[in-house]
Design an enzyme around this catalytic site. Sequence first.
Site, PDB file in Angstrom:
ATOM      1  N   LYS A  47      16.683  16.224  -1.997  1.00  0.00           N
ATOM      2  CA  LYS A  47      17.739  15.600  -1.171  1.00  0.00           C
ATOM      3  C   LYS A  47      18.570  14.632  -2.009  1.00  0.00           C
ATOM      4  O   LYS A  47      19.793  14.624  -1.950  1.00  0.00           O
ATOM      5  CB  LYS A  47      17.126  14.841   0.024  1.00  0.00           C
ATOM      6  CG  LYS A  47      16.278  15.698   0.943  1.00  0.00           C
ATOM      7  CD  LYS A  47      15.802  14.924   2.154  1.00  0.00           C
ATOM      8  CE  LYS A  47      14.805  13.820   1.852  1.00  0.00           C
ATOM      9  NZ  LYS A  47      13.491  14.290   1.367  1.00  0.00           N
ATOM     10  N   ARG A  94      14.359  10.477   9.961  1.00  0.00           N
ATOM     11  CA  ARG A  94      13.074  11.114   9.660  1.00  0.00           C
ATOM     12  C   ARG A  94      12.247  11.305  10.919  1.00  0.00           C
ATOM     13  O   ARG A  94      11.169  11.906  10.852  1.00  0.00           O
ATOM     14  CB  ARG A  94      12.286  10.245   8.672  1.00  0.00           C
ATOM     15  CG  ARG A  94      12.515  10.613   7.202  1.00  0.00           C
ATOM     16  CD  ARG A  94      11.869   9.529   6.379  1.00  0.00           C
ATOM     17  NE  ARG A  94      11.350   9.945   5.107  1.00  0.00           N
ATOM     18  CZ  ARG A  94      11.978   9.708   3.953  1.00  0.00           C
ATOM     19  NH1 ARG A  94      13.156   9.144   3.938  1.00  0.00           N
ATOM     20  NH2 ARG A  94      11.421  10.051   2.813  1.00  0.00           N
ATOM     21  N   ARG A 123       8.144  13.700 -11.605  1.00  0.00           N
ATOM     22  CA  ARG A 123       9.356  12.870 -11.547  1.00  0.00           C
ATOM     23  C   ARG A 123       9.144  11.535 -12.259  1.00  0.00           C
ATOM     24  O   ARG A 123       8.122  10.875 -12.089  1.00  0.00           O
ATOM     25  CB  ARG A 123       9.723  12.600 -10.079  1.00  0.00           C
ATOM     26  CG  ARG A 123      10.884  11.626  -9.939  1.00  0.00           C
ATOM     27  CD  ARG A 123      11.572  11.743  -8.609  1.00  0.00           C
ATOM     28  NE  ARG A 123      10.747  11.313  -7.486  1.00  0.00           N
ATOM     29  CZ  ARG A 123      11.142  11.385  -6.219  1.00  0.00           C
ATOM     30  NH1 ARG A 123      12.331  11.875  -5.917  1.00  0.00           N
ATOM     31  NH2 ARG A 123      10.344  10.986  -5.242  1.00  0.00           N
ATOM     32  N   ARG A 155       7.373   6.498  -9.851  1.00  0.00           N
ATOM     33  CA  ARG A 155       7.383   5.776  -8.571  1.00  0.00           C
ATOM     34  C   ARG A 155       5.963   5.692  -8.043  1.00  0.00           C
ATOM     35  O   ARG A 155       5.244   6.696  -8.055  1.00  0.00           O
ATOM     36  CB  ARG A 155       8.251   6.538  -7.556  1.00  0.00           C
ATOM     37  CG  ARG A 155       9.693   6.098  -7.541  1.00  0.00           C
ATOM     38  CD  ARG A 155      10.555   6.988  -6.678  1.00  0.00           C
ATOM     39  NE  ARG A 155      10.069   7.197  -5.316  1.00  0.00           N
ATOM     40  CZ  ARG A 155      10.775   7.824  -4.378  1.00  0.00           C
ATOM     41  NH1 ARG A 155      11.983   8.282  -4.638  1.00  0.00           N
ATOM     42  NH2 ARG A 155      10.294   7.992  -3.165  1.00  0.00           N
ATOM     43  N   ARG A 204       2.560  11.369   2.192  1.00  0.00           N
ATOM     44  CA  ARG A 204       3.980  11.536   2.542  1.00  0.00           C
ATOM     45  C   ARG A 204       4.221  12.926   3.125  1.00  0.00           C
ATOM     46  O   ARG A 204       4.986  13.079   4.076  1.00  0.00           O
ATOM     47  CB  ARG A 204       4.857  11.327   1.301  1.00  0.00           C
ATOM     48  CG  ARG A 204       4.931   9.874   0.870  1.00  0.00           C
ATOM     49  CD  ARG A 204       5.442   9.740  -0.535  1.00  0.00           C
ATOM     50  NE  ARG A 204       6.859  10.040  -0.672  1.00  0.00           N
ATOM     51  CZ  ARG A 204       7.443  10.316  -1.837  1.00  0.00           C
ATOM     52  NH1 ARG A 204       6.743  10.344  -2.942  1.00  0.00           N
ATOM     53  NH2 ARG A 204       8.732  10.551  -1.886  1.00  0.00           N
TER      54      ARG A 204
END
Length: 215
Positions: free
Chosen positions: A13, A88, A124, A157, A168
């Site tokens: 996203k 969300r 990431r 992160r 998540r």
Amino acid sequence: MKIILFGPPGAGKGTQAKLLSEKTGLAHISTGDILRQEVKNNTPLGQEAKGYMESGKLVPDALVTEMTKKRLSAGDLKNGFILDGFPRTEAQAKALDAILDGGIDTAFYLETSEKVVVQRLSGRRVCPTCGVNYHLTNMPPKKDMMCDKCSVALFQRPDDKEETVKNRLSVYLKESSSVLNYYKKQGKLENISGDQDALVVLKIVLKKLPALLKK
Ligand code: AMP
């Protein structure tokens, strides 16, 4: 034009929102980025949000909705915007319709497999200065895990660590169908496979935009 990018964490996203924003001039609004900035600045909102974010939970609807409402009232959104990471929950989707005159134009659903999500999130790495995302294998930095632009060390992160990613994903699975159904009922949902390369996804989105503008 008011666009939503919806999909699991790791669907791309943020990447799409950035590319789309560069191509169309639409403002990119990421609730995750705004919240991370609040945490970094140790504001009262940041202090409240921190624990939820670190454990991979959703920040309560009331806090995030109020924050998004404030952002949407800023003066830089004349051409429209791309919302990345909001709504969300169905409650957030309803609140967004109440904030916007006429609701959104389109919600692009980046449908992405769990295998791809885990591969993307675990690899990431982020620049702490400019916020640009890299990936250990798909998009590594040129040198020594440093940002190409800022020459500072990249970091992972905290919510991209394996246990939190699992959390998540389960939170997403619990809440996603109600958001998808909400926009499906409004005839505003556009499905695109988020497993594809980012530039392929971008091309598909850009191709759909003119027709959507005429609706
Ligand atoms: P993101 O960068 O979009 O993956 O968001 C990072 C984290 O910020 C999420 O895991 C949530 O804890 C929080 N967050 C971002 N957007 C929302 C939202 N719309 N509702 C609740 N929590 C959010």
